[in-house]
Scaffold this motif. Structure first.
Motif, PDB file in Angstrom:
ATOM      1  N   LEU A 277       1.897  40.474 -14.195  1.00  0.00           N
ATOM      2  CA  LEU A 277       2.708  40.721 -12.994  1.00  0.00           C
ATOM      3  C   LEU A 277       3.846  39.711 -12.839  1.00  0.00           C
ATOM      4  O   LEU A 277       4.564  39.731 -11.844  1.00  0.00           O
ATOM      5  CB  LEU A 277       1.802  40.664 -11.756  1.00  0.00           C
ATOM      6  CG  LEU A 277       0.785  41.802 -11.641  1.00  0.00           C
ATOM      7  CD1 LEU A 277      -0.307  41.449 -10.642  1.00  0.00           C
ATOM      8  CD2 LEU A 277       1.478  43.097 -11.235  1.00  0.00           C
ATOM      9  N   GLY A 278       3.988  38.834 -13.814  1.00  0.00           N
ATOM     10  CA  GLY A 278       5.060  37.842 -13.758  1.00  0.00           C
ATOM     11  C   GLY A 278       4.673  36.548 -13.092  1.00  0.00           C
ATOM     12  O   GLY A 278       5.516  35.674 -12.864  1.00  0.00           O
ATOM     13  N   GLY A 279       3.392  36.402 -12.776  1.00  0.00           N
ATOM     14  CA  GLY A 279       2.913  35.161 -12.190  1.00  0.00           C
ATOM     15  C   GLY A 279       2.308  34.254 -13.244  1.00  0.00           C
ATOM     16  O   GLY A 279       2.289  34.572 -14.437  1.00  0.00           O
ATOM     17  N   THR A 280       1.782  33.116 -12.804  1.00  0.00           N
ATOM     18  CA  THR A 280       1.136  32.168 -13.705  1.00  0.00           C
ATOM     19  C   THR A 280      -0.313  31.988 -13.271  1.00  0.00           C
ATOM     20  O   THR A 280      -0.583  31.546 -12.150  1.00  0.00           O
ATOM     21  CB  THR A 280       1.836  30.794 -13.664  1.00  0.00           C
ATOM     22  OG1 THR A 280       3.203  30.964 -14.040  1.00  0.00           O
ATOM     23  CG2 THR A 280       1.164  29.810 -14.620  1.00  0.00           C
ATOM     24  N   GLY A 281      -1.237  32.345 -14.143  1.00  0.00           N
ATOM     25  CA  GLY A 281      -2.646  32.167 -13.842  1.00  0.00           C
ATOM     26  C   GLY A 281      -3.067  30.723 -14.073  1.00  0.00           C
ATOM     27  O   GLY A 281      -2.744  30.142 -15.110  1.00  0.00           O
ATOM     28  N   VAL A 282      -3.763  30.147 -13.119  1.00  0.00           N
ATOM     29  CA  VAL A 282      -4.237  28.769 -13.223  1.00  0.00           C
ATOM     30  C   VAL A 282      -5.755  28.787 -13.131  1.00  0.00           C
ATOM     31  O   VAL A 282      -6.325  29.061 -12.077  1.00  0.00           O
ATOM     32  CB  VAL A 282      -3.651  27.885 -12.098  1.00  0.00           C
ATOM     33  CG1 VAL A 282      -4.146  26.449 -12.258  1.00  0.00           C
ATOM     34  CG2 VAL A 282      -2.130  27.943 -12.090  1.00  0.00           C
ATOM     35  N   THR A 283      -6.428  28.539 -14.259  1.00  0.00           N
ATOM     36  CA  THR A 283      -7.891  28.509 -14.251  1.00  0.00           C
ATOM     37  C   THR A 283      -8.353  27.213 -13.601  1.00  0.00           C
ATOM     38  O   THR A 283      -7.951  26.123 -14.020  1.00  0.00           O
ATOM     39  CB  THR A 283      -8.451  28.622 -15.677  1.00  0.00           C
ATOM     40  OG1 THR A 283      -7.972  29.838 -16.268  1.00  0.00           O
ATOM     41  CG2 THR A 283      -9.975  28.656 -15.655  1.00  0.00           C
ATOM     42  N   MET A 284      -9.188  27.346 -12.596  1.00  0.00           N
ATOM     43  CA  MET A 284      -9.547  26.191 -11.777  1.00  0.00           C
ATOM     44  C   MET A 284     -10.949  26.396 -11.203  1.00  0.00           C
ATOM     45  O   MET A 284     -11.320  27.504 -10.830  1.00  0.00           O
ATOM     46  CB  MET A 284      -8.521  26.067 -10.637  1.00  0.00           C
ATOM     47  CG  MET A 284      -8.741  24.947  -9.660  1.00  0.00           C
ATOM     48  SD  MET A 284      -7.485  25.025  -8.345  1.00  0.00           S
ATOM     49  CE  MET A 284      -5.975  24.779  -9.288  1.00  0.00           C
TER      50      MET A 284
END
Length: 353
Positions: free
Chosen positions: A188-195
């Motif tokens: 979707l054009g976002g940045t996934g941040v695994t946390m």
């Protein structure tokens, strides 16, 4: 000498049932288990698991089976190491989120790929279909037996600024609990941040992330409403969990004890699946401050209505992005397992290039 009383009808039936129950109970071994449950302050453990291990199981077994149970977070664990610790015999039985173990093997992602199950009924059917695959694989990989799978309430988006639809995730940093959700956000054009779950509140407060994904009731229990303003209740996953037993421990139990434990866990599993559907709506209600909200905290978040276009977009991303990426890292044998078990449930098949 007192005369003997001959029982007939209902009295005789009850006597036979009582004798059978006593005989069955006598065959159950005396067992004290060390158990790691899911996150201690979230709905699955608070509403179901804790009472099952602490109260129900000892009562149902006539005191023969007891458990020293606590949530894995209470032991300072993150969740990804639970299957290995169980296989090593550190604990006898444990529960963890499958997505937390994705780095071990892509098979662990298959039952909860982003967007695969827009309803709890589909999620349940997927988990049931795939459980035999996990059981066989986990025995070799970790040395554990799969006893049950169950979910948290639907995984949805909490954002600290206005969001109208999925397109608004473009350019945003979004906390995700696993790799497949990160791929969904990236599509979707976002940045996934695994946390880790425990790190989300300060991350939302300080702008490290703009949105975060978790269960409707899980986020409420953790008071995410204090650091987010908008709730977009599109189910992008269910954070499906797996409950396993150390194989050595399990194989030391006699067949009667194994059957008893499995039957009791089957009932717990059914209760949690039913509850997940109900708690999904309760979590939404609590976050936006409407009734019924019996098991959460009333907040005043803004509920963003899910559009039909976003349901279609979710399906497209799952089919065209999530599944091909997952298939590439999982391989042909893994994909064949998916197509044989999960594929018929969701009406999708995957090919390996």
């Amino acid at each position: 000498m007192k005369p003997q009383t001959k029982l007939t009808g209902i009295g005789a039936a009850l006597a036979v049932a009582s004798l059978a129950a006593t005989a069955g109970q006598a065959e159950i071994q005396s067992v004290q288990m060390n158990v790691l449950g899911s996150v201690s302050f979230l709905s699955s453990y608070e509403n179901y698991e804790q009472a099952f291990w602490d109260k129900h199981l000892p009562e149902a077994s006539g005191g023969r089976i007891t458990a020293n149970a606590r949530g894995f977070d209470q032991m300072g664990l993150k969740g990804g190491e639970i299957l290995r610790l169980t296989g090593q015999g550190v604990v006898d039985v444990s529960t963890t989120v499958l997505g937390y173990t994705a780095s071990d093997d892509a098979r662990n992602e298959a039952a909860d790929l982003a967007g695969l199950a827009p309803t709890v009924h589909t999620a349940h059917a997927i988990a049931e279909a795939y459980e035999p695959v996990l059981d066989s694989y986990f025995a070799d990989k970790y040395g554990v037996k799969v006893l049950a799978t169950w979910p948290y309430p639907a995984q949805v988006l909490y954002c600290n600024s206005e969001i109208k639809d999925l397109s608004d995730l473009s350019g945003k940093k979004v906390r995700t609990g696993n790799r497949t959700l990160s791929e969904f956000v990236s599509a979707l054009g976002g940045t996934g941040v695994t946390m880790a779950f425990a790190d989300v509140i300060p991350a939302l407060q300080t702008g490290v992330v703009d949105c975060a994904i978790t269960g409707t009731l899980s986020g409420n229990s953790a008071k995410w409403f204090e650091v987010s303003t908008h709730l977009y209740a599109l189910p992008v996953g269910w954070s499906t969990m797996v409950t396993t037993a150390n194989l050595g421990f399990w194989n030391r139990l006699n067949p009667e004890t194994q059957s008893f434990l499995q039957e009791e866990l089957n009932t717990l599993e059914a209760d949690i699946w039913k509850g997940a559907g109900e708690e999904t709506q309760v979590g939404i209600n609590c976050n936006v401050g409407i009734e019924p909200c019996e098991v959460g905290t009333k907040a005043d978040m803004t509920l963003v209505s899910v559009t039909e276009e976003d349901y279609k977009l979710l399906e497209e991303i799952t089919r065209d992005v999530i599944l091909p990426k997952w298939a590439e890292r999982c391989g042909k044998e893994c994909v064949d397992e998916f197509n044989r078990t999960i594929g018929p449930v969701v009406g999708m098949t995957v090919e390996v290039n």
